[in-house]
Scaffold this motif. Structure first.
Motif, short mmCIF file in Angstrom:
data_model
loop_
_atom_site.label_atom_id
_atom_site.label_comp_id
_atom_site.label_asym_id
_atom_site.label_seq_id
_atom_site.Cartn_x
_atom_site.Cartn_y
_atom_site.Cartn_z
N VAL A 52 19.41 16.74 29.01
CA VAL A 52 20.59 15.86 28.99
C VAL A 52 21.87 16.67 29.20
CG1 VAL A 52 22.00 14.35 27.53
CG2 VAL A 52 19.51 14.07 27.59
N GLU A 53 22.00 17.78 28.47
CA GLU A 53 23.24 18.55 28.56
C GLU A 53 23.41 19.22 29.92
OE1 GLU A 53 25.61 18.37 26.40
OE2 GLU A 53 24.36 17.05 25.19
N VAL A 54 22.31 19.68 30.51
CA VAL A 54 22.39 20.33 31.83
C VAL A 54 22.81 19.32 32.89
CG1 VAL A 54 21.04 21.36 33.69
CG2 VAL A 54 20.80 22.21 31.35
N PHE A 55 22.18 18.16 32.89
CA PHE A 55 22.47 17.19 33.95
C PHE A 55 23.78 16.44 33.72
CE2 PHE A 55 18.15 18.02 35.17
CZ PHE A 55 18.17 17.82 36.54
N ARG A 56 24.23 16.35 32.47
CA ARG A 56 25.55 15.74 32.22
C ARG A 56 26.66 16.75 32.40
NH1 ARG A 56 26.51 12.18 27.12
NH2 ARG A 56 26.15 14.17 26.06
N GLY A 57 26.33 18.01 32.21
CA GLY A 57 27.37 19.04 32.23
C GLY A 57 27.57 19.71 33.58
N THR A 58 26.77 19.34 34.57
CA THR A 58 26.94 19.93 35.90
C THR A 58 27.18 18.82 36.92
OG1 THR A 58 24.53 19.91 36.25
CG2 THR A 58 25.51 21.93 35.38
#
Length: 216
Positions: free
Chosen positions: A56-62
């Motif tokens: 979640v954090e990788v795909f929301r943060g990039t």
């Protein structure tokens, strides 16, 4: 020789067909991803929660555009080559699935505690509690935010232009390059088409929401 938008419309409509195809396929893939990730965020297993948090954090943060480039341009260097349509659909679905997972998680947690306790009192299994009591109530709560997310997903399909998939934006750029003097008309038509498609999505979710809330 003067050219009218009526003559250019078939090419734009062809692009609109690709845009709709990408949006529908992405949405259909996004839903199970969001649901699975949202449920995984509530798992009693720490390892499952940790893996989901990373996703979640990788795909929301990039950037979605960078993710699209990775799937289409970078993966071939490790032996994985995806068709344009598959790369576009997968990138959009993974990106919006990450956002959708938070909608699923928060909606489930918003179900009153008494509903959980009542299901336990009825001696339901965890699967029965979730599928028969909790998730149906949470689903109604998910509809408004998922409607907004679906509109954002639709608009994001314009990014597939960068991998030369002949969607609506790509066709508009082709026409703009060939008919420079008609640039304002071409882009105005593009705005109208995207607005119309977003309106259809909005209407669909409102009708679904109204139907599911009838009698509540």
């Amino acid at each position: 020789m003067n050219t009218s938008m009526v003559e250019l419309a078939p090419l734009l409509l062809e692009g609109a067909g690709i845009t709709i195809q990408v949006a529908v396929l992405s949405w259909l893939l996004m839903l199970p991803i969001a649901t699975a990730a949202g449920l995984a965020r509530l798992s009693k297993f720490a390892a499952v929660r940790a893996v989901t948090v990373v996703y979640v954090e990788v795909f929301r943060g990039t950037s979605l555009l960078v993710q699209l480039f990775w799937l289409y341009f970078a993966l071939p260097f490790v032996g994985v080559e995806l068709p344009k349509l598959a790369a576009g659909v997968l990138a959009i679905a993974l990106n919006y699935g990450a956002y959708g997972s938070e909608i699923v998680r928060s909606s489930i947690q918003a179900v009153p505690k008494g509903q959980w306790e009542a299901a336990v009192a009825l001696n339901m299994t965890p699967w029965q509690r979730m599928s028969r009591v909790i998730f149906p109530q949470a689903f109604v709560r998910m509809l408004p935010p998922f409607g907004n997310l679906s509109i954002e997903l639709l608009k994001s399909t314009s990014l597939v232009y960068f991998i030369t998939l002949s969607d609506l934006t790509y066709q508009a750029m082709v026409l703009r390059n060939n008919y420079v003097s008609m640039t304002p008309q071409i882009w105005a038509t593009l705005l109208v088409i995207y607005f119309a498609l977003a309106g259809i999505v909005t209407l669909g979710f409102k009708l679904l929401e109204r139907r599911l809330q009838a009698g509540r």
